[in-house]
Design an enzyme around this catalytic site. Sequence first.
Site, PDB file in Angstrom:
ATOM      1  CB  SER A 437      60.009  81.774  50.415  1.00 35.53           C
ATOM      2  OG  SER A 437      60.218  82.512  51.531  1.00 35.53           O
ATOM      3  CG  ASP A 438      54.939  84.865  53.941  1.00 32.03           C
ATOM      4  OD1 ASP A 438      53.965  85.544  53.325  1.00 32.03           O
ATOM      5  OD2 ASP A 438      55.378  85.408  55.368  1.00 32.03           O
ATOM      6  CE  LYS A 439      56.671  91.636  50.868  1.00 31.86           C
ATOM      7  NZ  LYS A 439      57.317  92.462  51.975  1.00 31.86           N
ATOM      8  CB  THR A 440      55.964  89.883  55.661  1.00 27.43           C
ATOM      9  OG1 THR A 440      55.537  90.482  54.696  1.00 27.43           O
ATOM     10  CG2 THR A 440      56.322  90.543  56.855  1.00 27.43           C
ATOM     11  CB  THR A 442      60.246  84.084  55.105  1.00 26.80           C
ATOM     12  OG1 THR A 442      59.305  83.735  55.924  1.00 26.80           O
ATOM     13  CG2 THR A 442      61.026  82.949  54.842  1.00 26.80           C
TER      14      THR A 442
END
Length: 1004
Positions: A437-440, A442
């Site tokens: 998963s991408d952080k920002t 998400t």
Amino acid sequence: MHHPHPHSPASAYFPNYQDPSSPVPDAAAGDSPERHFAYSTTLRRHPTGDSFGPAPGAHAVGVVGGPEGWAGGLQRYALQALSAARRIVGLRKEEKEERGVLHKPAGEPTPAAIYASLPYTDALQHHRSSLTEGLHNAAVHALREEHGYNEFEVPETEPMWLKFGKTIWESHLILLLLGSAALSALLGNVDDAVSISIAVLIVLTVGFVQERRSEASLAALSKLVPHHCHLLRDSTPLHLLANDLVPGDIVSFSVGDRIPADIRVCEAVELEVDESSLTGEPRAVRKTPAPVERGTELAGRTSIVYLGTLVRNGRGRGVVVGTGVATEFGRIFELMQGVEEKRTPLQLSMDELAKRLSVFSFGVIGFICLVGVWQNRGWLEMFTIGVSLAVAAIPEGLPIVTTVTLALGVLRMSRRNAIVKKLPSVEALGSVSVVCSDKTGTLTRNEMTVTEIYVVDELVTVSDRAAAGLSTPQRLSHAVHQTLRIGSLCNNAFRNDEGVFVGQSTEVALLNVLEAFGLDDPRLNFQRLSERPFSSENKYMAVSGAFPGSPDARECLYVKGSLEAVLDRCRTYHVSDGSTPALDSNTRGIIHSKAAAVAAHGQRIIAMAYAYGPASGTDLDNPEKCFLTFAGFQGMMDPPRKGVSDAITLLRSGGISVVMITGDAESTAVSIARQLGIPVGAGRSSVMTGTEVDEMGERQLRERITSVTVFARTTPRHKMRIVEALQAEGKVVAMTGDGVNDAPALKRADIGVSMGKSGTDVAKEAADVILVDDNFATILSAVEEGKSIFHNIQNFLTFQLSTAVAALTLITLSTTFHMSNPLNAMQILFINILMDGPPSQSLGVDPVDRAVMQKPPRARDAPIITRRLLTRVLFSASMIVFGTLFVYVHELSDGRMSKRDQTMTFTSFVFLDLVSAIQNRGLSCGLLQNRMLITTVSVSFITQLALIYVPVMQAIFQTESLSSRDLFILVALAVTSFGFHEIRRRYERKLNASIIYSPLDEMT
């Protein structure tokens, strides 16, 4: 009922997006836009007319009052009949029916080809448009009449009567049965002929209705959210559906947007467009307003951006020159209409299974017929029984029911805010073992708020009150003021009509913090001269410009980006306008330590720098030759999304690892990971940076990859390597993201998951699943559905196979032992309705079993026919066979087979089969939980009673009314079978409880 005109604009169906220049009929209340439009890379309009009624556009007002009248109607139906005849005998219709807009010959150049070699001013002049005002609203209607809407029409489906006819024509077994009926009539057995014909008609009708429902379910899969665009009309910026564009419209686009039409570029700033979907060229193409040479091929027209392509970098503005079928994509779309959709791996395996079962069934049926003829039974009777058995036993509906189950699962996911674009994605969701998963945006809310501002020797904390823009102006040091100013000048966010800043979350935060200190937006007096957009590779954005009329009107270059990217290009730091000391190693160390301390609290660091002079005087591509002045950095917090932590815990409990991949600093990434519950070991054992990924070979990365849960400072290239390394280790990878930089990894992963609200068009196009609510927790629902669908398919497969095995076994035993046939042809056909009809499909919609997340992911190549499934099939078939044989042998005790005896046998088989349907539902599904199953079984039960007691049905199915005592015996037999099934279900639940997965099993 009032319906939209067949050529109403898309905005007539989406009331939130109205085009003021389109005076057309509105959509009727309740007329769903999904019936008309499906959105993917292209814009498509689906026909909505009833195939039995007038075609779209033929408004039938009474019998004669319609616009086409008797003559037109007869002519249209005659053409349909002629077309049908041509299709049945295999001929193709050469001429394409024209609808609305005339299609141009294939050899004629498209508008894009023509205007690519001309100055953009020619395109503006020809369409009477301008960059400052756009088209006039008064001209739009005439242009739309000439060019049509910016959409492609999907050819109308075949009429219902033709589809029904083809169902008969294409089924060889049905034709054989009808031939048997005709032969019976010729030999004088008219009653048998009529009974067989009516039974066949019932089977065909039920199957036909089921197939039409399947088509409707599958068609719904392509209905995605509509695409919009930003354009200018009558000097007014508008946000409309792309369908409403006409040639001459002025459209603006930026990073992440999908191009809504063929557009002649008029302005471009570092504009790069991904045209791989059109030209196959994987590299983004740089676009400029300069015309190209005449005759330049499609991929070489750098002055044109094409419909369906994706903006990878920069921004631009241009004039629409081609819409709908007049675009380059439109030409290709017309060719695509004849291309069939590929079948999914699961569908293919179902096809193969159906073929194998068919061969086995034909073998058994052939044996039955041979034995029957050898025993001097009537050959016509054995032929009819054999063909009826073939219709009932061969699971020709298996691939259809599989597809419908997948489609219905997709529709259920859409109700849980997950749009699945392709059926294969449903299969893969149940096998996902790693979620990257991408952080920002998400895992976090993508609502950045500046909390701290650092300049050399000073750290300013922005209070919650100040962050909300409620503080009074305060005195700031020169360096802090400069840091704030650069953050706002190097910024493309803007204030909307509601007075709220909109744009990328980072840039919005940099503008909101000005209000926290009582400062105005300095861009109001700033003249921007050049811009270098942010890219995930460079990790910085730069603009140059000046403040005309101010005491110091010198041009200046402003840069913001990651601390590493900016600080490497700085040689001095800002104290005041007249003081910029050298940036020595000691000061650099202090800056890095302060940044690490801020990032340790989960804050993102954005650094600011500047240099006097034009942009051309600074070589930003070569950090060693740059002489920027460091102003400071701003630390901002993006809080985790609500529910994400719980979702990660549940995913891990089901054996699914969650890995965070971000471009943020390592300390920031680790802090957020711990807040979310992603396991981070002591030291750096579970953390890796993009630089470390670069330094590793493929083998080294594969050896380390499974122990890492946080990747920091990554680029799209790193994300690709991470996904590929996990896949090389046998993992089924889901990758989530919302930005342009996530697109390559989204496409490379087994399942690409994009955000629906904040996701760019680039990310949505690359993804397989779109989360409408931008909530990572929705992935949990999607995985649950993916796992449950596979179990549901196994449930209805068990029911279908057990019914087929029971029918074959019963007829085989009676024939082998020279006993009367327990079932006649019509009764066998009714059993076929149960096997392939509503009860079977109802098993495919069992509610999600929450315990399914406690089970480990299914292996990608796991067979659908397992040992347990075969055991369940044999058990269910045995219950039906033994129960029916008990009644059959008991009724034959007097030595002859009467109508009542056969009715008892037939009814016992049906009752036991309905019990099998109920008891083959999910193990954790309550008796009344699957309402559709209860409803279809109840209807089937009532229908069976009608076959026994309604005179017309008695004549067709050769049954006889049963006494209440007979019925009581049969119901008691079904209840007994229900009890045995319940014992089997409890035993299976105990087996499942012993293999519940624990994430501790894999923790080291």
